[in-house]
Design an enzyme around this catalytic site. Structure first.
Site, PDB file in Angstrom:
ATOM      1  CG  HIS A  19      -2.029  -0.859   1.410  1.00 48.43           C
ATOM      2  ND1 HIS A  19      -2.134  -1.392   2.597  1.00 48.43           N
ATOM      3  CD2 HIS A  19      -2.768  -1.419   0.177  1.00 48.43           C
ATOM      4  CE1 HIS A  19      -3.127  -2.728   2.261  1.00 48.43           C
ATOM      5  NE2 HIS A  19      -3.791  -2.439   1.057  1.00 48.43           N
ATOM      6  CE  LYS A  43     -14.153  -7.106   3.960  1.00 44.74           C
ATOM      7  NZ  LYS A  43     -12.771  -6.870   3.602  1.00 44.74           N
ATOM      8  NE  ARG A  92      -2.516  -7.523  -4.843  1.00 46.35           N
ATOM      9  CZ  ARG A  92      -3.173  -7.963  -3.808  1.00 46.35           C
ATOM     10  NH1 ARG A  92      -2.901  -7.812  -2.450  1.00 46.35           N
ATOM     11  NH2 ARG A  92      -4.279  -8.383  -3.900  1.00 46.35           N
ATOM     12  CB  SER A 130      -4.465  -6.440   4.357  1.00 51.16           C
ATOM     13  OG  SER A 130      -4.023  -5.155   3.808  1.00 51.16           O
TER      14      SER A 130
HETATM   15  O1  PNS Z   1      -8.733  -2.920   0.079  1.00 52.11           O
HETATM   16  P1  PNS Z   1     -10.042  -3.410  -0.867  1.00 52.11           P
HETATM   17  O2  PNS Z   1     -10.994  -4.315   0.327  1.00 52.11           O
HETATM   18  O3  PNS Z   1      -9.781  -4.217  -1.985  1.00 52.11           O
HETATM   19  O4  PNS Z   1     -10.964  -2.214  -1.331  1.00 52.11           O
HETATM   20  C1  PNS Z   1     -12.108  -2.459  -2.008  1.00 52.11           C
HETATM   21  C2  PNS Z   1     -12.788  -1.060  -2.024  1.00 52.11           C
HETATM   22  C3  PNS Z   1     -12.929  -0.453  -0.760  1.00 52.11           C
HETATM   23  C4  PNS Z   1     -12.248  -0.325  -3.017  1.00 52.11           C
HETATM   24  C5  PNS Z   1     -14.216  -1.414  -2.513  1.00 52.11           C
HETATM   25  O5  PNS Z   1     -15.033  -2.382  -1.730  1.00 52.11           O
HETATM   26  C6  PNS Z   1     -15.161  -0.136  -2.250  1.00 52.11           C
HETATM   27  O6  PNS Z   1     -15.043   0.743  -3.428  1.00 52.11           O
HETATM   28  N1  PNS Z   1     -16.018  -0.300  -1.509  1.00 52.11           N
HETATM   29  C7  PNS Z   1     -17.239   0.964  -1.235  1.00 52.11           C
HETATM   30  C8  PNS Z   1     -18.744   0.488  -1.751  1.00 52.11           C
HETATM   31  C9  PNS Z   1     -18.472   0.729  -3.301  1.00 52.11           C
HETATM   32  O7  PNS Z   1     -18.470   1.740  -3.939  1.00 52.11           O
HETATM   33  N2  PNS Z   1     -19.084  -0.659  -3.920  1.00 52.11           N
HETATM   34  C10 PNS Z   1     -19.180  -0.516  -5.227  1.00 52.11           C
HETATM   35  C11 PNS Z   1     -17.903  -0.950  -6.136  1.00 52.11           C
HETATM   36  S1  PNS Z   1     -18.243  -1.232  -7.779  1.00 52.11           S
END
Ligand code: PNS
Length: 179
Positions: A19, A43, A92, A130
């Site tokens: 990150h 979660k 990645r 993570s």
């Molecule tokens: O670190 P992560 O868990 O891969 O991040 C995922 C994240 C936070 C980018 C994604 O879950 C997100 O944008 N969540 C917010 C809710 C949202 O907008 N959902 C629609 C996604 S298309």
């Protein structure tokens, strides 16, 4: 001159060296980079939102165009609210691509003016996540070089006493003590 503000959203539970690598790269190409930590009520996180905010603020204090914030709800709505025109995500390996592509295209459907920009972290972080850091630490493995020292220490503080014993080293042999 145009000012480009980007949002780097994620869970950051915990923040890893991958990150931070991406934040440093993003800070070089965008005028402003907002690291948005998702407040996810589904979660049970290892680190609370205030803990993640505090760690990321300390770890990025040297980057003057980086801001750490928390958000909930739709990411595209949050991006609009802070006037971000780009979303930064890390890729990645090929295995990330399908999920990231789906998310980027869905976000584009929701908000066509928001562009997703993908960047690759340094190769040594290409297998880092993570989730694996949490799992390795909980099973007594070494997470050195995977997370910043500060995060490593905070994770150790959270582990249960049996795992802490496995992490501890015998002062005479310098080997890990068995639980
Ligand atoms: O670190 P992560 O868990 O891969 O991040 C995922 C994240 C936070 C980018 C994604 O879950 C997100 O944008 N969540 C917010 C809710 C949202 O907008 N959902 C629609 C996604 S298309």
């Amino acid at each position: 001159m145009r000012h480009i503000s980007a949002l780097y959203p994620g869970s950051f539970d915990p923040p890893t060296n991958g990150h931070l690598d991406l934040i440093e790269r993003g800070a070089k190409i965008f005028d402003e980079l907002v690291v948005g930590i998702l407040r996810n009520s589904e979660k049970v996180p290892m680190f609370s939102l205030p803990e993640r905010l505090e760690m990321l603020k300390v770890l990025t204090a040297h980057l003057k165009n980086v801001r750490i914030e928390a958000f909930h709800g739709l990411m595209v709505e949050y991006a609009k609210s802070i006037d971000a025109t780009c979303v930064l995500r890390g890729i990645r390996a090929v295995s990330d691509y399908e999920y990231e592509l789906q998310m980027a295209l869905m976000n584009r459907k929701l908000e066509p003016t928001l562009e997703t920009v993908f960047m690759m972290p340094a190769e040594q972080y290409s297998y880092l996540s993570s989730r694996l850091v949490r799992e390795i630490a909980q099973l007594g493995g070494s997470i050195k070089d995977l997370v910043p020292e500060m995060v490593e220490q905070r994770i150790k503080d959270k582990l249960d006493p049996a795992v802490k014993l496995q992490h501890a080293r015998d002062p005479k042999t310098k080997k890990r003590k068995r639980a």
